[in-house]
Design an enzyme around this catalytic site. Structure first.
Site, PDB file in Angstrom:
ATOM      1  CG  HIS A   1      15.417  24.098 -32.057  1.00 13.66           C
ATOM      2  ND1 HIS A   1      15.947  25.286 -32.490  1.00 13.66           N
ATOM      3  CD2 HIS A   1      14.168  24.043 -32.574  1.00 13.66           C
ATOM      4  CE1 HIS A   1      15.066  25.917 -33.235  1.00 13.66           C
ATOM      5  NE2 HIS A   1      13.975  25.195 -33.297  1.00 13.66           N
TER       6      HIS A   1
ATOM      7  CG  ASP B   1      15.408  32.476 -30.610  1.00  8.07           C
ATOM      8  OD1 ASP B   1      14.513  32.999 -29.900  1.00  8.07           O
ATOM      9  OD2 ASP B   1      15.157  31.885 -31.684  1.00  8.07           O
TER      10      ASP B   1
ATOM     11  CD  GLU C   1      18.399  26.270 -34.991  1.00 12.20           C
ATOM     12  OE1 GLU C   1      19.172  27.014 -34.357  1.00 12.20           O
ATOM     13  OE2 GLU C   1      17.289  26.632 -35.402  1.00 12.20           O
TER      14      GLU C   1
ATOM     15  CB  SER D   1      16.826  33.474 -39.580  1.00  9.70           C
ATOM     16  OG  SER D   1      16.668  32.289 -38.829  1.00  9.70           O
TER      17      SER D   1
ATOM     18  CD  GLN E   1      14.114  27.720 -30.653  1.00 11.73           C
ATOM     19  OE1 GLN E   1      12.947  27.384 -30.512  1.00 11.73           O
ATOM     20  NE2 GLN E   1      14.484  28.523 -31.633  1.00 11.73           N
TER      21      GLN E   1
ATOM     22  CE  LYS F   1      17.717  32.048 -35.492  1.00 16.49           C
ATOM     23  NZ  LYS F   1      17.164  31.808 -34.176  1.00 16.49           N
TER      24      LYS F   1
ATOM     25  CD  GLU G   1      15.574  34.738 -33.261  1.00 14.68           C
ATOM     26  OE1 GLU G   1      16.790  34.727 -33.528  1.00 14.68           O
ATOM     27  OE2 GLU G   1      14.786  33.871 -33.648  1.00 14.68           O
TER      28      GLU G   1
ATOM     29  NE  ARG H   1      11.641  28.648 -39.417  1.00 18.43           N
ATOM     30  CZ  ARG H   1      10.356  28.928 -39.229  1.00 18.43           C
ATOM     31  NH1 ARG H   1       9.659  29.501 -40.197  1.00 18.43           N
ATOM     32  NH2 ARG H   1       9.762  28.686 -38.077  1.00 18.43           N
ATOM     33  CB  SER H   2      14.835  24.131 -36.226  1.00 20.36           C
ATOM     34  OG  SER H   2      13.441  24.075 -36.388  1.00 20.36           O
TER      35      SER H   2
ATOM     36  CG  ASP I   1      11.485  33.934 -35.150  1.00 20.57           C
ATOM     37  OD1 ASP I   1      10.777  33.906 -36.161  1.00 20.57           O
ATOM     38  OD2 ASP I   1      12.030  32.894 -34.693  1.00 20.57           O
TER      39      ASP I   1
HETATM   40  C1  LIG Z   1      15.286  29.060 -36.274  1.00 25.99           C
HETATM   41  C2  LIG Z   1      14.323  29.024 -35.335  1.00 25.99           C
HETATM   42  O1  LIG Z   1      13.635  27.891 -35.081  1.00 25.99           O
HETATM   43  P1  LIG Z   1      12.424  27.316 -35.941  1.00 25.99           P
HETATM   44  O2  LIG Z   1      12.904  27.197 -37.358  1.00 25.99           O
HETATM   45  O3  LIG Z   1      12.150  26.003 -35.282  1.00 25.99           O
HETATM   46  O4  LIG Z   1      11.307  28.293 -35.814  1.00 25.99           O
HETATM   47  C3  LIG Z   1      13.991  30.193 -34.520  1.00 25.99           C
HETATM   48  O5  LIG Z   1      13.119  30.134 -33.659  1.00 25.99           O
HETATM   49  O6  LIG Z   1      14.576  31.250 -34.720  1.00 25.99           O
HETATM   50 MG   LIG Z   2      13.547  32.410 -33.169  1.00 26.89          MG
END
Ligand SMILES: C=C(OP(=O)(O)O)C(=O)O
Ligand SMILES: [Mg+2]
Length: 427
Positions: free
Chosen positions: A155, A242, A205, A364, A163, A388, A285, A366-367, A312
């Site tokens: 990211h 994470d 993010e 959650s 990450q 998150k 995570e 996504r990025s 995840d």
């Molecule tokens: C939010 C995340 O990233 P991505 O959406 O790139 O998978 C993640 O890995 O938790």
């Molecule tokens: Mg993740």
């Protein structure tokens, strides 16, 4: 009254400037539901398929016209006339129409847009907020936000191998207070990074992406920022990471390119255990790669009673993968990303399976995100107690936090803030 009368998809743009799908579902009574589909960068290998127009190896920046066409030319006909209140039938109809195990024919991005827009239209028809429509009378638990304030890995363009470094204000009394605490720390961290001569550019993010090399350096900055803001690390605000370990798990080893070291699975696990000893890290995570099942099992046995270990990539919001993990003692928590599986019905099934097994659930983003705030409502609807959704500095992320602030206000005295208990910690 809640019969679906019109379904229209279009291509819009997400927070990384990539095309994504947006769907409108209209009902006979005129109620309109609209949903936009997010997109990941560090995707799990077993996620449902996001349909892109071009060469999949270069898919970012590629269009989603095929998925849009799948909605407008195929799915629309099949779901028009169905009752939007019957979410299970709408979703099952699309799954059957697609006919593949990974939704690769029509695209999980096509299915998800229709699925979420259907629920939102039905909620409008019932004059109910989405969290109440999906969650019922008991939907009143506001999640602990896991705010991503340092970005690395896939990211950001910095050397950090992990990450995400997040803060979770477990000691707040309300969700609104948690957001305020998080933003205070975010600004303190910004000042500390600047004072140390680091860049305060942000990653995908919205967390800072400084030129740091090790997890310890990042954790030190974050712990000091919490203290300097006047909060107690571990009590008021706990740390969450994470590593997204699948991204640097190569041929059985964990290759820390930024740090310049390679660790075996056992060494990598020992390193994580050491970080949990030295820092108030309450949740990790994807500590292990999605294919390192033995590593996952060992780490769960070793750290699972002290630390939330959230799957995840290893579960991909897929109920069958989660069941296998529960059976094998992999993780004690599941990350839920609606586009990893592609329908609301399947998402809710995964949440129920997790809860029945005593696994915690983290809703959650996504990025790659949009201004769509559906996951904020789903966090309250499922009562999962944790969300998150990035940092405090980008509208695609703050949209979710701000929606939760509004939900908390609307619930008034009914509202409860999940706090430390949500992560399996004593408050
Ligand atoms: C939010 C995340 O990233 P991505 O959406 O790139 O998978 C993640 O890995 O938790
Ligand atoms: Mg993740």
């Amino acid at each position: 009254m809640t019969t679906i009368s019109r379904v229209v998809a279009r291509e819009i743009i997400d927070s990384r400037g990539n095309p994504t799908v947006e769907v409108d579902v209209e009902l006979k009574d005129g109620s309109l539901g609209r949903a936009a589909v997010p997109s990941g960068a560090s995707t799990g290998a077993r996620e449902a398929v996001e349909l892109r127009d071009g060469d999949p190896s270069r898919f970012h920046g590629k269009g989603v016209r095929r998925a849009v066409d799948a909605v407008n030319e195929t799915i629309a006909d099949a779901v028009t006339g169905l009752d939007a209140e019957d979410q299970a039938t709408v979703d099952a109809t699309m799954i059957e129409l697609d006919g593949t195990p990974t939704k690769s024919r029509l695209g999980a991005n096509a299915l998800l847009g229709v699925s979420l827009a259907t629920a939102k239209a039905a909620a409008v028809a019932h004059r109910m907020p989405l969290y109440r429509y999906v969650g019922g009378v008991d939907a009143r638990l506001l999640p602990v936000p896991m705010m991503n304030i340092v970005n690395g890995g896939a990211h950001a363009d910095n050397p950090l191998d992990f990450q995400e470094f997040m803060i979770a204000p477990i000691g707040a009394a309300t969700f609104a207070e948690a957001v305020r605490m998080g933003s205070e720390v975010f600004h303190t961290l910004r000042a500390s990074l600047l004072a140390a001569g680091h860049s305060v550019n942000v990653g995908d993010e919205g967390g800072f992406a400084p030129d740091l090399r090790t997890a310890e350096e990042a954790l030190d900055f974050v712990v000091r920022a919490i203290e300097r803001t006047g909060y107690k690390p571990g009590t008021d605000i706990t740390l969450v990471m994470d590593p997204a370990a699948s991204e640097f798990h190569e041929e059985g080893e964990y290759v820390y390119a930024g740090e310049g070291v390679r660790r075996s699975s056992a060494e990598h696990a020992a390193y994580l255990a050491e970080l949990v000893e030295r820092y108030p890290v309450a949740s990790i995570e994807d500590p292990m790669g999605e294919d390192d099942h033995e590593g996952w099992r060992d780490l769960t046995a070793r750290l699972g009673d002290r630390c939330q270990l959230t799957g995840d990539d290893v579960f991909c919001t897929n109920e069958a993968l989660l069941r296998a993990g529960i059976r094998d003692g992999v993780a004690n928590s599941v990350l839920v990303k609606v586009n990893q599986i592609g329908t609301l019905t399947e998402t809710l099934a995964t949440v129920s399976t997790a809860h029945r097994a005593g696994y915690t659930v983290v809703m959650s983003h996504r990025s790659g995100e949009t201004e769509d705030t559906t996951i904020a409502d789903l966090a309250v609807a499922t009562g999962c107690g944790q969300i998150k959704t990035g940092s405090l500095s980008r509208a695609d992320r703050t949209a979710k936090y701000n929606q939760l602030v509004r939900i908390e206000e609307e619930l008034g005295t009914q509202a409860r803030y999940a706090g430390a208990a949500a992560l399996g910690l004593r408050g």
